[in-house]
Design an enzyme around this catalytic site. Structure first.
Site, mmCIF file in Angstrom:
data_model
loop_
_atom_site.group_PDB
_atom_site.id
_atom_site.type_symbol
_atom_site.label_atom_id
_atom_site.label_comp_id
_atom_site.label_asym_id
_atom_site.label_seq_id
_atom_site.Cartn_x
_atom_site.Cartn_y
_atom_site.Cartn_z
ATOM 1 N N HIS A 94 -0.921 4.997 7.383
ATOM 2 C CA HIS A 94 -0.301 5.254 6.087
ATOM 3 C C HIS A 94 0.116 6.715 5.982
ATOM 4 C CE1 HIS A 94 -2.613 1.551 5.310
ATOM 5 N NE2 HIS A 94 -1.659 1.289 4.436
ATOM 6 N N ASP B 265 -5.962 7.448 8.636
ATOM 7 C CA ASP B 265 -5.988 6.223 9.425
ATOM 8 C C ASP B 265 -4.843 6.141 10.441
ATOM 9 O OD1 ASP B 265 -3.821 5.769 7.777
ATOM 10 O OD2 ASP B 265 -4.535 3.867 6.970
ATOM 11 N N SER C 124 0.808 -1.216 0.000
ATOM 12 C CA SER C 124 0.000 0.000 0.000
ATOM 13 C C SER C 124 0.839 1.263 0.000
ATOM 14 C CB SER C 124 -0.933 0.007 1.219
ATOM 15 O OG SER C 124 -0.187 -0.163 2.421
#
Length: 350
Positions: free
Chosen positions: A249, A246, A84
């Site tokens: 990240h 979040d 990611s």
């Protein structure tokens, strides 16, 4: 990256870390020491972190396309592989993803178009690289950027196994004539929802994996840039700016910092780097590869590549490696030579 399945591994490294944790707990009470020794505190913290950090809900924006289309000449093909952090999870605009930032920077400094393909996916571990490489090779890439490792930490992938998958990916790409730049494992100890002592162990495991990745990638003919110590302190100091919603990240600013560290090494890998300074900055120079890997894991944005000493690739302690600490490039800056037009527009690929 993700924290799903993040459980303390039971292996020799864990036993050593457990002994360190036990010693650190002296003076805080026998009950606390026993809890740390049995892993109960750590397991509880891992569960709490999983509850605190939201699960991935939507994929990151697609960034595939041609960057710098107004520049003349054939397009350079770039692929982005990994997890990611490579895909750009946490941002909402295509131009904020690592792939778009790097492709824009390359096109502006090389004065040529860059065709970008992103194969990185959220949640990927190193074992998934094999499939990403197979898909990437169909595009005949000139350069590949790989960001991987965080999920190997949280999913308890044995370090040797994770590194083996990464080496296979790098060698396959290099055999196809593709240059490879790897951003090594980020520092998971910077993640705020992870509390001490689990945070301390996450930092330790991240650094160990980053050093192992560096040794393996350079042996396989690639280049590495350490990201853990680059991002960790700044993320810890400015979490609201550098983390996405979040808290796990990177934000758009966080990805820009990482891209600025990677871009100079990508240019060097393509033979378009800046001329070397006559006097190296402190910490630069030639080392044995294992020593260079440990040094890079401790310092921000350090590039490691293979080199020769007196015509030899190897010395008494193994392969020779060159450490460089380059000035970060603003990935959106206009090139110094000439007044080039703004070529950051993207044309979709068929």
């Amino acid at each position: 990256m993700g924290v799903a399945g993040s459980v303390v591994p039971v292996d020799p490294r864990w036993r050593q870390a457990r002994r360190v944790a036990r010693l650190a707990a002296i003076g805080t009470g026998a009950t606390a020491a026993a809890a740390i020794a049995t892993g109960g505190v750590l397991l509880g913290q891992a569960r709490q972190a999983r509850r605190t950090i939201p699960m991935a809900e939507a994929p990151p924006p697609r960034c595939d396309g041609v960057y710098g289309a107004k520049f003349p000449g054939p397009a350079l093909t770039m692929v982005v592989l990994g997890d990611s952090s490579a895909a750009g999870y946490g941002v909402h605009r295509r131009r904020e993803t690592p792939g778009a930032l790097l492709a824009t920077g390359l096109s502006r400094r090389l004065h040529r178009p860059v065709r970008l393909h992103r194969f990185a996916v959220v949640g990927a571990i190193s074992a998934v690289l094999r499939h990403q490489v197979e898909a990437a090779l169909e595009r005949q890439p000139d350069i590949a950027v790989i960001l991987i490792g965080g999920n190997d930490i949280t999913n308890r992938t044995p370090r040797g196994l994770a590194v083996r998958y990464l080496v296979e990916a790098v060698r396959t790409l290099r055999d196809a004539g593709c240059e490879v730049v790897v951003g090594t494992c980020p520092d998971l100890g910077a993640i705020r929802p992870i509390q001490p002592p689990l945070r301390w162990l996450a930092h330790r495991w991240s650094r160990q994996l980053a050093a192992a990745q560096t040794v393996a990638v350079v042996e396989a003919g690639g280049w590495t840039v350490s990201l853990g110590d680059l991002l960790g302190p700044r993320f810890a100091a400015e979490p609201h700016r550098m983390f996405a919603w979040d808290r796990f990240h990177p934000s758009a600013e966080g990805y820009a910092v990482a891209a600025a560290a990677l871009l100079p090494t990508m240019l060097s890998a393509l033979g378009a780097g800046q001329e070397r300074r006559v006097t190296p900055t402190p910490g630069e120079g030639v080392r044995s590869l294992p020593e260079a890997a440990q040094e890079a894991a401790r310092h921000a944005g350090t590039e490691v590549s293979g080199t020769q000493v007196r015509g030899h690739d190897r010395g008494p302690a193994g392969r020779w490696a060159q450490l460089r600490r380059r000035a970060f490039f603003g990935v959106g800056a206009v090139p110094q030579r000439g007044a080039a037009p703004d070529t950051s527009t993207v044309e979709g690929l068929a």
